[in-house]
Design a protein around this motif. Structure first.
Motif, PDB file in Angstrom:
ATOM      1  N   SER A 142      38.797  34.801  42.756  1.00 25.98           N
ATOM      2  CA  SER A 142      39.794  33.853  42.321  1.00 25.98           C
ATOM      3  C   SER A 142      39.716  33.475  40.654  1.00 25.98           C
ATOM      4  O   SER A 142      40.711  33.070  40.492  1.00 25.98           O
ATOM      5  CB  SER A 142      39.734  32.833  43.183  1.00 25.98           C
ATOM      6  OG  SER A 142      38.268  32.147  43.183  1.00 25.98           O
ATOM      7  N   THR A 143      38.457  33.533  40.066  1.00 26.19           N
ATOM      8  CA  THR A 143      38.606  33.198  38.643  1.00 26.19           C
ATOM      9  C   THR A 143      38.968  34.459  37.915  1.00 26.19           C
ATOM     10  O   THR A 143      39.743  34.323  36.984  1.00 26.19           O
ATOM     11  CB  THR A 143      37.216  32.865  38.353  1.00 26.19           C
ATOM     12  OG1 THR A 143      36.564  31.936  39.599  1.00 26.19           O
ATOM     13  CG2 THR A 143      36.948  32.126  37.168  1.00 26.19           C
ATOM     14  N   ASP A 177      29.075  34.406  42.016  1.00 23.17           N
ATOM     15  CA  ASP A 177      28.736  33.287  42.980  1.00 23.17           C
ATOM     16  C   ASP A 177      27.515  32.404  42.736  1.00 23.17           C
ATOM     17  O   ASP A 177      27.614  31.255  43.215  1.00 23.17           O
ATOM     18  CB  ASP A 177      28.443  34.129  44.405  1.00 23.17           C
ATOM     19  CG  ASP A 177      29.511  35.150  44.680  1.00 23.17           C
ATOM     20  OD1 ASP A 177      30.679  34.411  44.931  1.00 23.17           O
ATOM     21  OD2 ASP A 177      29.508  36.199  44.861  1.00 23.17           O
ATOM     22  N   LYS A 180      28.443  27.036  40.188  1.00 19.95           N
ATOM     23  CA  LYS A 180      27.886  28.080  40.466  1.00 19.95           C
ATOM     24  C   LYS A 180      26.348  28.254  39.734  1.00 19.95           C
ATOM     25  O   LYS A 180      25.694  29.056  39.862  1.00 19.95           O
ATOM     26  CB  LYS A 180      28.689  29.235  39.924  1.00 19.95           C
ATOM     27  CG  LYS A 180      29.923  29.256  40.481  1.00 19.95           C
ATOM     28  CD  LYS A 180      30.206  29.729  41.742  1.00 19.95           C
ATOM     29  CE  LYS A 180      31.406  29.966  42.206  1.00 19.95           C
ATOM     30  NZ  LYS A 180      32.350  31.029  41.840  1.00 19.95           N
ATOM     31  N   THR A 237      36.722  40.869  39.816  1.00 20.83           N
ATOM     32  CA  THR A 237      37.381  40.512  41.258  1.00 20.83           C
ATOM     33  C   THR A 237      37.174  39.267  41.704  1.00 20.83           C
ATOM     34  O   THR A 237      35.998  38.566  41.438  1.00 20.83           O
ATOM     35  CB  THR A 237      36.799  41.504  42.088  1.00 20.83           C
ATOM     36  OG1 THR A 237      37.388  42.942  41.645  1.00 20.83           O
ATOM     37  CG2 THR A 237      37.110  41.296  43.631  1.00 20.83           C
ATOM     38  N   LYS A 279      26.538  38.152  43.061  1.00 16.13           N
ATOM     39  CA  LYS A 279      27.927  38.747  42.895  1.00 16.13           C
ATOM     40  C   LYS A 279      28.077  39.364  44.459  1.00 16.13           C
ATOM     41  O   LYS A 279      27.262  39.659  45.199  1.00 16.13           O
ATOM     42  CB  LYS A 279      28.243  39.332  41.833  1.00 16.13           C
ATOM     43  CG  LYS A 279      28.267  38.829  40.599  1.00 16.13           C
ATOM     44  CD  LYS A 279      28.692  39.767  39.248  1.00 16.13           C
ATOM     45  CE  LYS A 279      30.136  40.346  39.412  1.00 16.13           C
ATOM     46  NZ  LYS A 279      31.050  39.353  39.987  1.00 16.13           N
ATOM     47  N   GLY A 280      29.420  39.288  44.451  1.00 14.50           N
ATOM     48  CA  GLY A 280      29.843  40.264  45.910  1.00 14.50           C
ATOM     49  C   GLY A 280      30.476  39.168  46.677  1.00 14.50           C
ATOM     50  O   GLY A 280      30.714  39.759  47.875  1.00 14.50           O
ATOM     51  N   GLY A 311      33.899  37.050  37.539  1.00 11.01           N
ATOM     52  CA  GLY A 311      33.166  35.760  38.228  1.00 11.01           C
ATOM     53  C   GLY A 311      31.779  35.910  38.811  1.00 11.01           C
ATOM     54  O   GLY A 311      31.062  37.196  38.675  1.00 11.01           O
ATOM     55  N   ALA A 348      33.045  42.932  46.294  1.00 15.28           N
ATOM     56  CA  ALA A 348      33.249  44.065  45.151  1.00 15.28           C
ATOM     57  C   ALA A 348      32.071  44.436  44.529  1.00 15.28           C
ATOM     58  O   ALA A 348      32.279  45.136  43.413  1.00 15.28           O
ATOM     59  CB  ALA A 348      34.568  43.764  44.263  1.00 15.28           C
ATOM     60  N   GLU A 406      31.449  46.223  40.924  1.00 16.56           N
ATOM     61  CA  GLU A 406      31.460  45.381  39.809  1.00 16.56           C
ATOM     62  C   GLU A 406      30.208  45.868  39.003  1.00 16.56           C
ATOM     63  O   GLU A 406      30.054  45.622  37.656  1.00 16.56           O
ATOM     64  CB  GLU A 406      31.088  43.885  40.391  1.00 16.56           C
ATOM     65  CG  GLU A 406      32.714  43.402  40.934  1.00 16.56           C
ATOM     66  CD  GLU A 406      32.561  42.194  41.526  1.00 16.56           C
ATOM     67  OE1 GLU A 406      33.502  41.287  41.702  1.00 16.56           O
ATOM     68  OE2 GLU A 406      31.479  41.804  42.219  1.00 16.56           O
TER      69      GLU A 406
HETATM   70  C1  5RP Z   1      33.558  39.561  44.011  1.00 15.46           C
HETATM   71  C2  5RP Z   1      32.590  38.599  43.158  1.00 15.46           C
HETATM   72  C3  5RP Z   1      33.622  37.284  42.568  1.00 15.46           C
HETATM   73  O1  5RP Z   1      33.084  37.530  41.227  1.00 15.46           O
HETATM   74  C4  5RP Z   1      32.527  36.240  43.141  1.00 15.46           C
HETATM   75  O2  5RP Z   1      32.707  36.222  44.210  1.00 15.46           O
HETATM   76  C5  5RP Z   1      33.082  34.861  42.472  1.00 15.46           C
HETATM   77  O3  5RP Z   1      34.354  34.833  43.229  1.00 15.46           O
HETATM   78  P1  5RP Z   1      35.454  33.692  42.698  1.00 15.46           P
HETATM   79  O4  5RP Z   1      35.631  33.578  41.253  1.00 15.46           O
HETATM   80  O5  5RP Z   1      36.606  33.649  43.502  1.00 15.46           O
HETATM   81  O6  5RP Z   1      34.516  32.293  43.137  1.00 15.46           O
HETATM   82  O7  5RP Z   1      31.540  38.748  42.975  1.00 15.46           O
HETATM   83  O8  5RP Z   1      32.743  40.502  44.660  1.00 15.46           O
END
Ligand code: 5RP
Length: 221
Positions: free
Chosen positions: A27-28, A83, A120, A25, A93-94, A81, A98, A102
């Motif tokens: 944007s990546t 954070d 990151k 979940t 993550k989160g 992905g 999600a 996840e």
């Molecule tokens: C969602 C996540 C995502 O993987 C995390 O927030 C990274 O997101 P993005 O790829 O948009 O930077 O843990 O719950």
């Protein structure tokens, strides 16, 4: 956007015919699902399990066949992905809310491939607020118990109202600053009544695919 797309596409190269694939979940992960959809159109045969209602809707729209979780013993590979990622492959993550699904999907996966840009990568986790999923009942008490562990916890909002996860719970975003002992912290958090799970993923990732500003893509394993 271009970097996210490139790391996502590099991860999708590990997906082969016949695999059960976990869809992350964010944007990546979005770009990984897009690429998988394109490969399915070209004839790739996979079944997928998504980590959020949003990713599932996207996958269905792209024609990726979904499989009920109950029908699989394990997932071959999950692409998601993160954070924050530390040197030991621990993750926060989160950010996208999600984390619970996840983590369930990651734990059922033979291989978790994490796709990130270089921003990151951190020496120590904790600059990014740690998301903790908690049941709605008694949230104030749960929040106070979490804060006893040395953070400031804020209820995540969406359009001015509490954000509700796909599982019907709240998210508390916890500012720790630095997390010295992530493994210990995950156990302490999850021992608090009301906490469902937290966004620390301790050595669950097998590969980290990192995109750098200069266009280089590296796979850490
Ligand atoms: C969602 C996540 C995502 O993987 C995390 O927030 C990274 O997101 P993005 O790829 O948009 O930077 O843990 O719950």
């Amino acid at each position: 956007m271009e970097m996210k797309k490139r790391v996502a596409e590099a991860a999708v190269e590990y997906v082969q015919d016949g695999m059960v694939v976990g869809l992350g979940t964010g944007s990546t992960a979005f770009w990984a699902i897009q690429k998988l959809g394109a490969r399915v159109k070209e004839g790739l045969r996979i079944k997928a399990i998504a980590t959020s209602a949003k990713s599932e809707a996207l996958a269905i729209e792209l024609g990726i066949p979904m499989v009920p979780f109950a029908e699989v013993d394990y997932i071959d590979v999950t692409i998601d992905g993160a954070d924050e990622v530390d040197m030991e492959f621990n993750l926060i993550k989160g950010g996208g809310g999600a984390l619970l699904r996840e983590k369930i999907v990651a734990a059922a996966s033979r291989q978790l491939i994490v796709i990130v840009d270089e921003t990151k990568l951190v020496r120590q986790l904790g600059q990014f607020s740690l998301p903790v999923e908690a049941v709605r009942f008694g949230i104030e008490t749960t929040k106070r118990a979490i804060e006893q562990l040395g953070c400031r916890a804020g209820l995540r909002l969406h359009d001015g109202s509490p954000y509700i996860t796909d599982n019907g719970n709240y998210i508390l975003d916890c500012e720790f600053g630095t997390i010295e002992h992530p493994e210990q912290l995950t156990h302490r958090l999850n021992a608090i009544p009301g906490v469902v799970d937290n966004g620390l993923f301790i050595q669950m990732a097998r590969k980290i695919i990192v995109g750098y500003r200069d266009g280089v893509i590296k796979t850490l394993e």
